[in-house]
Design an enzyme around this catalytic site. Structure first.
Site, PDB file in Angstrom:
ATOM      1  N   ASP A  13       0.889  -1.050  -0.026  1.00  0.00           N
ATOM      2  CA  ASP A  13      -0.029   0.005   0.002  1.00  0.00           C
ATOM      3  C   ASP A  13       0.844   1.218   0.039  1.00  0.00           C
ATOM      4  O   ASP A  13       2.235   1.157   0.043  1.00  0.00           O
ATOM      5  CB  ASP A  13      -0.844  -0.057   1.135  1.00  0.00           C
ATOM      6  CG  ASP A  13      -1.647   1.233   1.471  1.00  0.00           C
ATOM      7  OD1 ASP A  13      -2.261   1.618   0.496  1.00  0.00           O
ATOM      8  OD2 ASP A  13      -1.809   1.814   2.766  1.00  0.00           O
ATOM      9  N   PHE A  61     -11.573  22.650  -4.456  1.00  0.00           N
ATOM     10  CA  PHE A  61     -10.815  21.579  -5.157  1.00  0.00           C
ATOM     11  C   PHE A  61     -11.640  20.284  -5.289  1.00  0.00           C
ATOM     12  O   PHE A  61     -12.189  19.808  -4.458  1.00  0.00           O
ATOM     13  CB  PHE A  61      -9.480  21.169  -4.322  1.00  0.00           C
ATOM     14  CG  PHE A  61      -8.577  20.420  -5.168  1.00  0.00           C
ATOM     15  CD1 PHE A  61      -7.579  20.878  -6.118  1.00  0.00           C
ATOM     16  CD2 PHE A  61      -8.869  18.895  -4.932  1.00  0.00           C
ATOM     17  CE1 PHE A  61      -6.636  19.758  -6.629  1.00  0.00           C
ATOM     18  CE2 PHE A  61      -7.951  17.724  -5.600  1.00  0.00           C
ATOM     19  CZ  PHE A  61      -6.838  18.611  -6.551  1.00  0.00           C
TER      20      PHE A  61
END
EC number: 7.6.2.1
Lengths: 301, 1222
Positions: free
Chosen positions: B425, B610
């Protein structure tokens, strides 16, 4: 590398020699008698002979001494093709009963020879039931040779395993008679033949100690053995032998240990020589990293 | 808490244009119709009493992840044990031993089984107990619960009930799935971190219903009542359907009001909520799958060996029963001494076939010693101890968080030594999820001298490598070699960068450049641009300042860590953002004179926030002079597209800088601005307001369009480079792992850009590497039959890439495969996945971005099943759970707050860098230990077990054993187990430092050099030879003849005891030869075991003869005084081990393995005396690797050398014999 080679020879040579010499000094006389002791009339049906109680089983054999045999000389009887190690046989005994006698009621382990006519048998079991019962009397020339039949069993067996107050009871009273009988007035701890017999052998051919002759036998001595040929080995094609043997520090006449010590020792020497030669021819210095995988891999590239 | 109060009444929803759109329209819609099955749940808010009895009684909030409870333990654990075929065999044998045909006493069969099962089950119980404790920790966490009358009290999690009203405070986990009623913000907003659920680190916004906003104080809950009807418990994290019945009105509920268990409240002082789903009903628990029980490769192979042995066992049992049948039928009638006529069923010559069958069972039990009963239990004990070593390893202890490594299941220890592919990960595993402002480019000049960690590591490696090259080459070619100066020069430049004096450490700010620091930028000729740049940093964001009342310092809270880094940077440059209200942003500007900061107010006119689609954010502000500015930051590609013609002055230089930053693994954003005049703004704003207030589905599209109109014709001012801070030691660790021959795949939920950045940062990617990006061509999506078209397109991309990889001639060329989640959905389908895997395996590094937890698991399965090699998955979040469970080995990063990954994992470590030691040292050792141990186990049991068979042949196959029952019990448990356990626990071929210095040694595991069939069969052959030698030698010696000077002949017990003595010596000397690492413990165990045998014999011989039979006083009286007993032991021991001894001598002398060579170097202390050789070998001893910074440095050196070479050629073209050392 040399270190490796040297350690391939783990045993010093004298040990091997000593082993071999030990075995070589032992003198042994082996005489098979079961076949010859059958009267000619019964040669074709030996089983009938042995089972016929009315025929005398006495028999005489002559033994000639070739080499000096120093006392003590051990007398063994040897049985061949006799499966004393058969599981049915081995299990059929009761160590508790041998020690405690009738007090010990549980003789189930002795099957099929645990009781007779409703009464327990002491000593019970197949092992005791099939007790060896040939006997030997030795004479040298005309003089009887004294045979010491005491202390042929292990001391611990006599003292602790076979009860001093346990007397044979109801033994060999059944319809089926096996081997020898026991004197019901002598306690088991003194029945040394039984004690020896009860130590079942590991292999189907075995010797058991019968007694000791405690004087030297000289070369060309002629020994007459008067034996009773009671024990049935004819049924199963076994053989009975009488053995006289001296002993060394390793025991009886057995070359095996010495021969194998020499064999293993010399293979060690051989292997170490091979290593030494290989080492001289094409040596790899210890801890040289050029032999490692990563370096060899690079070489091959 | 105290900090939160300051702005508690601040309506945060005003900040957002796009995110958190309140579905005003939805509210006007009627309640959802909740009919039919699946929507039966009814929750009476604030009336938990109603949920105490049926039918509204729901499960309690205590969770249990244990496998057993008090009642189910026995049956379940037994079942687990008897899944092992050997245990079933032993159970059957133990049952059979109760009957008469058993060759052994029942005790000798049952006792070991009970012992073995007892130990295994105790271990299970202990492990489960630990799980229970872990659960208890969670269950006894406390939370404020409404007790009635507006009073809240602390209550343990496990006592929570559906309907309870909770107050959860900042940074606390939600104890159950809650309905959000209100929060410390006036508009019922709260921020939630769902890291544990999906691994995403950005904060999610949740918002309560309008009607419950009033419930914002403890007292207001005095009379609060309501009812929720909703769906039944289900595992879907992102859906929720329900109705809220409050004050006779029904309101629909959706996922934005639901707070899920195990997510965390952030940036919000407190919230009130009602418990809807408790305990195992909660979504996160519904999502958890029972962790599959994993078995290591070696253990699976061991099972096969046991099958082989079982068939050998069957074979010899058949042989001996046929033998028994023949003997019984044809010979036994003559053996009067056995009384054949009264034979029972098992010895009945008249019914020999039945006896034969009977004997078959006996034989199966008799030869049972071929199957090592104590193998499983010994392995378990060994692994348990190995696990303790792993847990106690100080090198894997994280001092900061105080967490040690933890082997959570001990049955995979040896698998750690065979790993081929690591699937990792990113966030929280490779990176710390902390951003450091490191560099920037303003108006075409690059600022920031500090190097990123990757650069530093690479520079260091480069320096070392060059030094070596130098010494290596000079040895070949003499010292007067010129032309190296260039390389040296470059390397020096990079190393100089690394020299930085420690200053005060500001979290999130590692920038260093005197030109900008301490107000020096004012002297810069481009001061104006710099001013603007810094203002953008300080103003263009959605963060909120928090003033720490004690120190008066300001910290920021923002949705993404990048923003915090910008604000911290701005503050350090003298632009301190310190207050925000509804309409303004206040910045304390330290310019022009640093001593006297001026507070400036910027009116926030609009904020275009955003989103992942827009990839940019802008603010429109009006400064104190009335000037309206649009400030914008965003992804470089997006910004560059929107530049005005006159705004491109710095485009070229900035692009160059951006590329450099990207290469060094930094996250980049471009900054731009635009001046607006009032009229222009007003007309736009009208349109914007219109869009904002519109109702309907196209509202978002409209907003986007309007925003797009505004964000045009920008003027580029510069770019920022933020370091996504890698965890400590990650690049070095990856480098080492690559040298150990491991492949690393990164699977991340992040964007492709971020993923690529990290790829560079970890040196998984480097300049010059050919990047293969597989993605969906958006053209194909629109077409008819889109799916097929997309698949064809992907297949083509894969095939082309594979072709390219295959045709590549340059051995140093490296490829990187980058694929995103959407493409992966197609690539993982049945018909494509093998093509995909084929390509991926050929690539040096693989990065999958935007992948879902499910896809992580699928990719893992693909690698695991497709390549057939061992995979290791490492991750920290709940989104990694699937992958962790799917992989052969799952490693969880502990120490961070979420526990899901750790709970699902097999090993938990606090830092990624500990993986190196875990694999290269512990894995390597454990693999070798277990492999050797199992081989030895089979050896010793064959050596012992076969002697039974040989002996059978001379007892007319009657099933008699030559050994006393007690010897046999002793064999597996006492006289041979401890040495082999000490081998399994302590054996090490080389020390841990050397394992780390020579990572190539690790390859012995993945190549399975120590547990291949050659080796296993070799050991079995060794056992066969040993058994034959032991038997033949003893029998030959004891045959008929007296064995003592006293003339006594040997009985069965004597021969058996002598034989057993030989076995004890042989197997124990064998293990002493096998071991390469001795401490006093090994010596104690090995020689102690032999000593124990004699001691046992002595004591056993003293027991009552009615019990011991012929063993009575066997050592004291019978064997001990006989010299032949001792000499035969010596002979047999030497002979049996001679073969193995020759084998290892030959191996070491002529075919040494790597660890042999290193052992010798160490033994002769060559590493101390010949340091140069030692360092040279260390650097050579690594796998060919294309990733890691070492590879990167090598590539760079190759490049430089290539240039040098060309230069040489041009200089002295006739003499081209410049031998390249490569």
């Amino acid at each position: 590398m040399l270190m490796v080679a040297a350690s391939q020879q783990p045993l010093p040579c004298p040990v091997q020699y000593h082993h071999l010499q030990g075995a070589k000094r032992v003198v042994e006389i082996v005489e098979r008698y079961d076949a010859e002791c059958v009267p000619d009339a019964y040669k074709s049906n030996k089983v009938a002979y042995i089972k016929n109680g009315s025929i005398s089983k006495n028999c005489t054999k002559l033994l000639k001494v070739d080499k000096l045999m120093k006392a003590p000389i051990y007398i063994y009887y040897q049985l061949d093709n006799y499966y004393q190690n058969h599981r049915r046989y081995v299990k059929s005994r009761s160590d508790k009963q041998l020690l405690d006698g009738l007090q010990n009621n549980d003789t189930s382990s002795c099957k099929p020879e645990e009781s007779n006519g409703g009464l327990p048998v002491v000593p019970c079991g197949l092992v005791a039931w099939s007790l060896f019962n040939d006997s030997y009397i030795f004479t040298r020339g005309a003089v009887p040779l004294k045979v010491n039949r005491k202390n042929i069993a292990w001391k611990s067996d006599r003292d602790h395993k076979f009860g001093k107050r346990v007397y044979p009871f109801n033994f060999q009273n059944g319809s089926l008679i096996g081997g020898g009988k026991l004197d019901p007035h002598i306690p088991l701890s003194d029945q040394e033949d039984l004690i020896v017999w009860m130590r079942t052998a590991a292999l189907p051919s075995f010797r058991k100690l019968y007694g000791r002759i405690e004087e030297d036998l000289h070369p060309s001595d002629l020994i007459t053995v008067n034996l009773t040929n009671n024990y049935n080995t004819y049924s199963f094609g076994g053989a009975k032998k009488l053995v006289l043997s001296t002993s060394s520090w390793l025991g009886g006449k057995n070359d095996f240990l010495g021969v194998f010590y020499i064999f293993v020792g010399s293979s060690c020497i051989f292997i170490s020589l091979v290593f030494l030669l290989l080492h001289l021819k094409d040596s790899r210095p210890c801890g040289d990293a050029t032999f490692s995988y990563w370096n060899r891999k690079n070489v091959s590239l | 808490m105290a900090r939160g109060r300051i702005r508690a009444k601040f309506r945060r929803s005003n900040l957002y244009t796009f995110a958190c759109l309140r579905p005003t329209a939805a509210e006007s819609e009627g309640p959802q119709s909740l009919q039919g099955p699946g929507f039966s749940r009814i929750v009476h808010c604030n009336e938990p009493v109603l949920h105490k009895k049926k039918p509204l009684k729901y499960c309690s909030n205590s969770i249990s992840t244990t496998r057993y409870n008090v009642i189910t333990f026995l049956p379940k654990a037994f079942f687990e044990q008897f899944r092992r075929v050997a245990n079933i065999y032993f159970l059957v044998a133990a049952i059979c031993s109760l009957f008469s045909f058993s060759p052994f006493s029942p005790l000798s069969m049952i006792a070991p089984l009970v012992f073995v099962l007892g130990v295994s089950m105790t271990k299970e119980a202990i492990e489960d107990w630990h799980r229970f404790i872990q659960d208890m920790k969670v269950n006894t966490r406390k939370v404020m619960v409404h007790k009635g009358g507006g009073v809240f009290r602390n209550k343990q999690w496990r006592n929570l009930q559906v309907g309870d009203v909770l107050k959860v405070e900042k940074d606390k986990f939600f104890p159950a799935d809650l309905l959000l009623l209100s929060s410390s913000y006036e508009d019922g907003l709260c921020y939630v971190e769902t890291m544990n659920l999906d691994g995403e680190t950005n904060l999610k916004v949740k918002r309560s219903l309008e009607v419950t906003l009033g419930l914002d104080s403890d007292e207001s809950f005095k009379d609060f009542k309501g009812m929720i009807r909703c769906e039944d418990p289900n595992p879907s994290l992102y859906t929720f359907i329900g109705n809220f019945d409050y004050e006779r009105e029904v309101y629909p509920l959706d996922p934005t009001q639901i707070l899920l268990r195990d997510s965390k409240l952030r940036n919000t002082a407190f919230i009130y909520g009602v418990v809807i789903f408790t305990g195992h009903d909660s979504k996160v628990m519904q999502n958890s799958t029972k962790s599959p029980s994993k078995r290591s490769r070696i253990e699976r192979k061991m099972d096969r060996i046991i099958y082989v042995l079982l068939s050998v066992l069957l074979g010899i049992s058949v042989i001996s029963s046929i033998g028994f049948y023949i003997q019984t039928k044809y010979q036994m009638p003559d053996w009067w001494y056995l009384q054949p006529q009264s034979g029972t069923s098992c010895y009945d010559p008249n019914n020999a076939i039945a006896s034969g069958f009977c004997h078959f069972v006996t034989a199966l039990m008799l030869y049972g010693y071929l199957i090592p009963i104590s193998l499983y239990v010994s392995i378990e004990m060994v692994k348990f101890l190995q696990a303790i070593f792993i847990n106690r390893d100080i090198d894997m202890y994280d001092g900061e968080s105080g967490t040690p490594a933890q082997a959570r299941t001990s049955n995979l220890n040896e698998e750690l030594g065979q790993v081929d592919t690591i699937l990792s990960d990113k966030t929280g595993t490779l990176t710390c999820n902390q951003m450091d402002f490191l560099k920037c480019s303003i108006a075409g000049s690059a600022y920031g001298v500090k190097s990123s960690e990757v650069e530093l590591a690479a520079a260091k490696q480069m320096a070392v490598d060059l030094e070596e090259e130098e010494s290596g080459i000079s040895a070949y070619r003499g010292p007067n070699h010129h032309g190296r100066s260039e390389i040296e020069l470059e390397s020096i430049v990079t190393t100089v960068d690394g020299k930085d004096e420690k200053k005060k450490v500001v979290k999130g700010f590692s920038f260093e450049d005197s030109r900008l620091m301490d107000g020096n930028w004012i002297k810069d000729p481009k001061a104006k641009d710099i001013l603007l740049f810094l203002r953008i940093l300080a103003i263009c964001h959605t963060a909120i300042p928090e003033i720490n009342e004690e120190t008066n310092e300001i910290t920021y809270e923002a949705e993404s860590p990048d923003e915090i880094a910008f604000l911290v940077a701005a503050r350090e440059f003298g632009f301190e953002f310190f207050r925000r209200n509804q309409s303004s942003i206040y910045v304390r500007e330290g310019c022009p004179s640093p001593g006297d900061p001026v507070e400036r107010e910027y009116k926030l006119l609009n904020l275009l926030d955003f989103t992942s689609k827009r990839k940019r954010m802008s603010v429109i502000v009006q400064d104190e002079d009335g000037q309206i500015l649009l400030l914008c930051k965003g992804a470089d590609s997006i910004i560059f597209d929107r530049l005005a013609k006159n705004g491109r002055a710095y485009e070229e230089v900035t692009t160059k800088h951006l590329n450099e930053y990207g290469e060094n693994g930094l996250r980049t954003l471009a900054l731009a601005y635009k001046r607006l005049d009032k009229a222009e703004y007003t007309s736009w704003n009208n349109e914007f307001m219109k869009a904002k207030t519109s109702i309907g589905s196209d509202r978002e599209a409209m907003l986007e369009k309007v925003s797009d109109m505004m964000e045009r014709d920008l003027i580029l001012i510069g770019a920022t480079a933020v370091e996504d801070k890698l965890q400590k030691g990650v690049p070095q660790c990856i480098d080492k792992l690559a040298q150990a021959g491991l492949k690393l795949w990164v699977l991340t939920g992040d964007k492709m850009e971020t993923a690529i950045n990290i790829g560079f940062a970890c040196s998984l990617l480097r300049q010059g590497m050919k990047q293969i990006c597989i993605s969906i061509n958006s053209d194909t999506l629109g077409r008819q039959d889109a799916k097929k078209a997309v698949k064809d397109d992907i297949l083509m991309q894969i095939t082309n890439a594979s072709q390219m990889v295959k045709l590549e001639k340059d051995p140093h060329a490296a490829f990187a495969l980058i694929i995103d989640g959407k493409t992966l959905t197609y690539a993982l389908e049945e018909d494509l996945k093998n093509h995909f895997l084929g390509l991926a395996v050929d690539c040096a590094s693989v990065i999958c971005c935007r992948v879902s937890p499910k896809q992580k698991a699928l990719v893992t399965r693909l690698v695991k099943e497709g390549t057939g090699k061992t995979t290791l998955a490492i991750g920290d979040g709940a989104n990694d759970v699937g992958m962790i469970q799917e992989a052969d080995i799952g490693v969880g990063i502990s120490g961070v707050e979420g526990m899901q990954a750790v709970m699902a994992s097999d090993f938990a470590i606090a830092q990624f860098r500990f993986l190196e030691k875990l694999l290269v040292v512990h894995g390597h050792w454990c693999y070798k230990r277990i492999a050797q141990m199992i081989c030895y186990f089979f050896y010793k049991n064959i050596a012992f077990g076969l002697t039974f068979f040989y002996f059978e042949a001379v007892t007319a196959f009657s099933g008699q054993s030559i050994y006393d029952d007690w010897y046999m019990i002793l064999f597996n448990v006492f006289v041979t187990s401890l040495p082999v356990i000490s081998l399994g626990v302590f054996e090490q071929d080389v020390s841990s430092e050397i394992c780390l210095q020579f990572p190539a040694l690790y390859q012995q595991g993945p190549k399975n050099l120590f547990f291949d069939w050659y080796r296993i069969l070799g050991w079995m052959g060794n056992g066969l030879v040993a058994s034959a030698v032991i038997f033949v030698f003893n029998i030959a010696f004891f045959y008929r003849q007296a064995f003592r000077p006293g003339g006594q002949t040997a009985d069965m017990t004597t021969v058996g005891t002598a034989m057993f003595t030989c076995i004890v010596w042989v197997v124990n000397c064998q293990i002493a030869l096998t071991m390469s690492h001795f401490t006093w413990i090994q010596h104690l165990f090995i020689w102690g075991s032999i000593g124990f045998w004699y001691l046992f014999l002595l004591i056993y011989g003293l027991l009552s003869p009615s019990y011991t039979g012929n063993v009575y006083k066997i050592l004291q009286e019978v064997l001990g005084p006989a010299p032949s007993y001792w000499t035969i032991t010596l002979l047999v021991t030497v002979t049996c081990n001679l073969l193995y001894f020759s084998h290892i001598s030959i191996q070491r002398c002529f075919y040494p393995m790597d660890h042999h060579v290193i052992q010798e170097i160490k033994y002769y202390k060559k590493d101390v005396r010949d340091k140069i050789m030692w360092t040279r070998e260390k650097s050579k001893a690594r796998q060919e690797t294309k990733i890691g910074f070492t590879a990167r440095v090598e590539a760079k050196i190759r490049y430089l050398r290539g240039r040098l070479h060309k230069k040489h050629l041009s200089l002295n073209s006739p003499r081209t014999a410049v031998a390249s050392p490569s």
